[in-house]
Design an enzyme around this catalytic site. Structure first.
Site: not given
Ligand code: RIB
Ligand code: CA
Length: 316
Positions: A12, A245
């Site tokens: 995303d 992340h």
């Molecule tokens: O919580 C972090 C996640 O949420 C990551 O994938 C960030 O890009 C959002 O999608």
């Molecule tokens: Ca993400």
């Protein structure tokens, strides 16, 4: 030489998704056979645009992009998060106009086709809401046993959430989809906040980014993201930072020794007034169910940072 891992990223895009894409396409052992897009940090059109733009930036226009879900399975989408990823999803940093479009085939049919054509070989790396993956599993539940593995960025096993006391954004954003994925029987590695919040890129490290055609873009995008972390997270230490992340999920496919893993039964809370989107991990000595996920419980952060640095061009 061991053959390369066939991977499909589900994104995303999002600043940390952009970094994950760059890391993936610069990992010689990963064969990125396609990227699917989903709503989340931004709407699915923007996520698709950003994914195509990042691939052009990486000079990897050979990798096809497929458009996926625009909203959760059962709920309304809460909207984008411009205070974290900027109005354009890339920390308001600009990339040149696109020179190609996404494919006509949908994300769901692409994933289904690839896993069917290459049974036991494809690893899915969802770093967004689990909606596209749930759609594939609902369409054809046998996909679960044809997948090599799902290595997801999502959940919070033994730590606080990031969109509420318990819930992590990718699970919270479509809990019913995550519930389907965890109950599918597919082999799952959960790369959650327990480890991704320890995988930190600092402002000082970002400043060492080596000069390249696009280093200005990376500096601007990631600076925005770090500023968002300064505003929204308690920042210990003397340097501001952001959590990497999505790159950590990619890294765990390339090098599964980066995190310590324990097998647990994980369920997803879909009803709780205060806890919807929580990943409920049964850590009892004698759990009621057999484990359905390998949960990352700690990370060798310096080694992971070096892995990122090698691909993105900063110094640790
Ligand atoms: O919580 C972090 C996640 O949420 C990551 O994938 C960030 O890009 C959002 O999608
Ligand atoms: Ca993400």
């Amino acid at each position: 030489m061991e053959s390369r891992h066939k991977v499909i990223l589900d994104v995303d895009t999002g600043v940390d998704d952009a970094l994950a894409i760059l890391c993936a396409v610069r990992s010689p052992q990963l064969d990125v056979i396609g990227i699917t897009t989903c709503f989340g940090n931004v709407d699915v059109e923007t996520a698709t645009h950003n994914t195509l733009a990042v691939l052009e930036y990486a000079e990897r226009t050979d990798i096809p992009v497929y458009i996926g879900a625009e909203k959760p399975l059962l709920r309304e989408w809460g909207g984008p998060v411009p205070w974290i990823h900027g109005d354009n999803g890339l920390g308001d940093a600009e990339l040149p106009p696109l020179r190609r479009l996404a494919q006509d085939e949908s994300a769901t049919t692409f994933i289904h086709r690839m896993v069917t054509e290459h049974p036991g070989e494809v690893t899915l790396i969802p770093v967004a809401r689990m909606t596209n993956i749930a759609n594939v599993l609902q369409f054809d539940p046998t996909i679960a046993r044809k997948l090599k593995r799902i290595v997801m960025m999502g959940g919070a096993a033994f730590c606080p959430g990031n969109v509420g006391p318990f819930a992590e954004a990718n699970i919270w954003g479509d809990p019913e989809a995550a519930h389907i994925v965890f109950h599918s029987g597919a082999p799952i590695t959960m790369v959650g906040l327990d480890v991704t919040m320890q995988a930190r890129l600092t402002s000082k490290q970002l400043a060492t980014l080596s000069e390249s055609r696009y280093s200005e873009f990376l500096k601007e995008a990631v600076s925005f993201y770090i500023n968002a972390y300064e505003r929204t997270q308690a920042q210990d230490g003397d340097d501001s930072w952001c959590a990497l992340h999505d790159p950590l999920a990619v890294a765990m496919v390339d090098d599964p020794t980066l995190c310590e893993i324990k097998d647990y039964y994980v369920d997803v809370e879909t009803h709780g007034l205060l806890t919807a989107g929580m990943t409920v991990v049964d850590a009892r000595a004698v759990p009621e169910h057999r484990p359905n996920a390998s949960v990352c419980v700690s990370v060798d952060a310096p080694r992971f940072l070096q892995w990122c640095a090698d691909r993105l061009g900063f110094e640790v």
